[in-house]
Write an enzyme that holds these catalytic residues in place. Structure first.
Site, short mmCIF file in Angstrom:
data_model
loop_
_atom_site.label_atom_id
_atom_site.label_comp_id
_atom_site.label_asym_id
_atom_site.label_seq_id
_atom_site.Cartn_x
_atom_site.Cartn_y
_atom_site.Cartn_z
N ARG A 1 0.83 -1.20 0.00
CA ARG A 1 0.00 0.00 0.00
C ARG A 1 0.87 1.25 0.00
O ARG A 1 0.46 2.31 -0.46
CB ARG A 1 -0.95 -0.01 1.21
CG ARG A 1 -1.84 1.23 1.29
CD ARG A 1 -3.04 1.01 2.21
NE ARG A 1 -2.67 0.47 3.50
CZ ARG A 1 -2.18 1.20 4.51
NH1 ARG A 1 -1.98 2.49 4.38
NH2 ARG A 1 -1.90 0.62 5.66
N TYR B 1 -15.33 15.59 -16.80
CA TYR B 1 -15.84 14.23 -16.78
C TYR B 1 -16.97 14.11 -15.75
O TYR B 1 -16.92 14.73 -14.69
CB TYR B 1 -14.69 13.28 -16.45
CG TYR B 1 -15.09 11.86 -16.15
CD1 TYR B 1 -15.77 11.09 -17.09
CD2 TYR B 1 -14.77 11.29 -14.93
CE1 TYR B 1 -16.13 9.79 -16.81
CE2 TYR B 1 -15.11 9.98 -14.64
CZ TYR B 1 -15.80 9.24 -15.59
OH TYR B 1 -16.16 7.95 -15.30
N ASP C 1 -6.19 17.90 -15.77
CA ASP C 1 -6.41 16.51 -16.16
C ASP C 1 -6.01 16.39 -17.63
O ASP C 1 -6.66 16.94 -18.52
CB ASP C 1 -7.90 16.17 -15.96
CG ASP C 1 -8.22 14.71 -16.28
OD1 ASP C 1 -7.45 14.08 -17.04
OD2 ASP C 1 -9.26 14.21 -15.80
#
Length: 395
Positions: A55, A109, A181
């Site tokens: 992780r 988005y 983005d």
């Protein structure tokens, strides 16, 4: 611990080899063993390079991440995340607090829009939307408490263009972070850090990995302290990328440049072809001279665009259904960036959470489609669209 035969359950390290594998090995191990507590301390404190718990990082994430770092010219190693929306979440949730304000491009988005509209306000972060191609509108949306401006270079799915250079200047003047983005354009067409972006993110799931078998994101910040905050937040919230997905993404990125150039050339041919078809109301493609943001495109992208084409059919849902049924061999699916061409219908997928009125205001009717162009032969693809549009017109 010993088993019944007296041997150690876990063997020692892999056998030593004077040679190395050509293909990056897949490393699915969740944990990594250190020799001593002192050594583990040194790893956590930065004195030794090593892995501890997947992780917190693993070899496959580092290999895939370094490749994107180089492509984007990232000032610091980026963070691989479990999805593109995990990268968005790391920024919007990891770098804001109650009382802050975030401005988003008004054609983000769909899930990014939903996070702006629902999740951030629930946590006490106020949000506003504005046209990222209209610098005056973005300036008017600023508040003293504005922390972040989030935009896409080319919007999903209407393919409008953000004025990145002017936005970077606006953000810098007001002490605001500009987050870009770059999923649609990719670093093959545009590198936001070179235009003043503070943070760049990707849905690696899409064109970078390119085979519809990976769910990944990537995010990096210009400022080292912010970059560390993004990494810590990602680890703490468990947004870590899977080793297997990182391994697959690295494979996909080996052919990325070739795939991008081929798909873009075919997208250009398809966009031109669609404009000739009766039953098509409008076509949006950044590579066409009639794109409404032509001047910005010439300034920012310099001849490379993307593999995305959007167009609008005459008619509504019935015609849309007829079109997708007749698009033989193409996948009707809410995704993009695959080796095969996919068809997406925002009203029933990415932007279904918006009302019909709000979609209409953004230019998305029931006849509006977004096409992610793949690697098919251009003539074959154009014929498929001719037949599908004709079928829709026969309703």
């Amino acid at each position: 611990m010993k088993n019944e035969k007296g041997s150690i359950v876990r063997p020692d390290a892999l056998p030593a080899s004077a040679s190395r594998p050509v293909v990056t090995p897949l490393s699915p191990s969740v944990v990594y063993a250190s020799e001593t507590p002192d050594m583990l301390d040194q790893q956590y404190e930065g004195g030794l390079q090593g892995y501890t718990y997947s992780r917190e990082g693993h070899p496959n994430a580092d290999v895939a991440g370094r490749r994107i770092d180089r492509m984007e010219g990232a000032p610091h190693p980026g963070v691989m995340t479990s999805s593109g929306m995990a990268a968005v979440s790391a920024v919007l949730l990891g770098l804001t607090k109650a009382g802050d304000h975030v401005i988003g491009g008004n054609q983000l988005y769909g899930r990014s829009l939903r996070m702006m509209a629902e999740d951030l306000p629930r946590l006490g972060v106020e949000t506003s939307m504005a046209d990222p191609g209209d610098i005056d509108a973005m300036r008017a949306a600023l508040r003293p408490e504005t922390r972040i401006i989030l935009v896409e270079v080319v919007s999903n799915p209407t393919l409008r263009v953000a004025d990145i250079r002017a936005l970077a200047e606006l953000a810098r003047e007001n002490g605001v972070l500009l987050v870009v983005d770059n999923t649609f354009t990719t670093p093959r067409a545009f590198r936001p850090f070179e235009f003043g972006a503070d943070i760049v993110l990707h849905s690696v799931t899409k064109l970078l990995a390119g085979h519809s078998d990976v769910m990944l994101g990537w995010v990096a910040a210009r400022d080292a302290a912010l970059n560390d905050r993004l990494r810590v937040f990602t680890v703490t919230t468990g947004m870590t990328a899977s080793p297997f997905d990182c391994w697959l993404a690295e494979r996909g990125m080996l052919s990325f440049d070739l795939r991008f150039d081929r798909a873009q050339a075919t997208a250009t041919a398809l966009a031109d072809h669609l404009t000739t078809l009766r039953g098509v109301k409008r076509v949006l493609y950044p590579g066409r001279a009639d794109h409404p943001d032509r001047a910005l495109l010439d300034e920012l992208l310099g001849g490379r665009f993307c593999n995305m084409v959007s167009f609008e059919l005459d008619g509504g849902r019935a015609e849309a259904n007829a079109f997708t049924r007749a698009a033989e061999g193409l996948s009707f699916a809410p995704t993009l960036g695959d080796v095969g061409t996919t068809i997406s219908h925002p009203a029933s997928s990415s932007h279904r959470a918006l009302t019909a009125e709000k979609r209409a205001a953004l230019g998305m009717s029931e006849g509006f489609f977004r096409i992610s162009v793949g690697l098919e032969d251009p003539d074959t693809l154009c014929q498929v669209f001719s037949d599908a549009v004709a079928a829709a017109g026969a309703i």
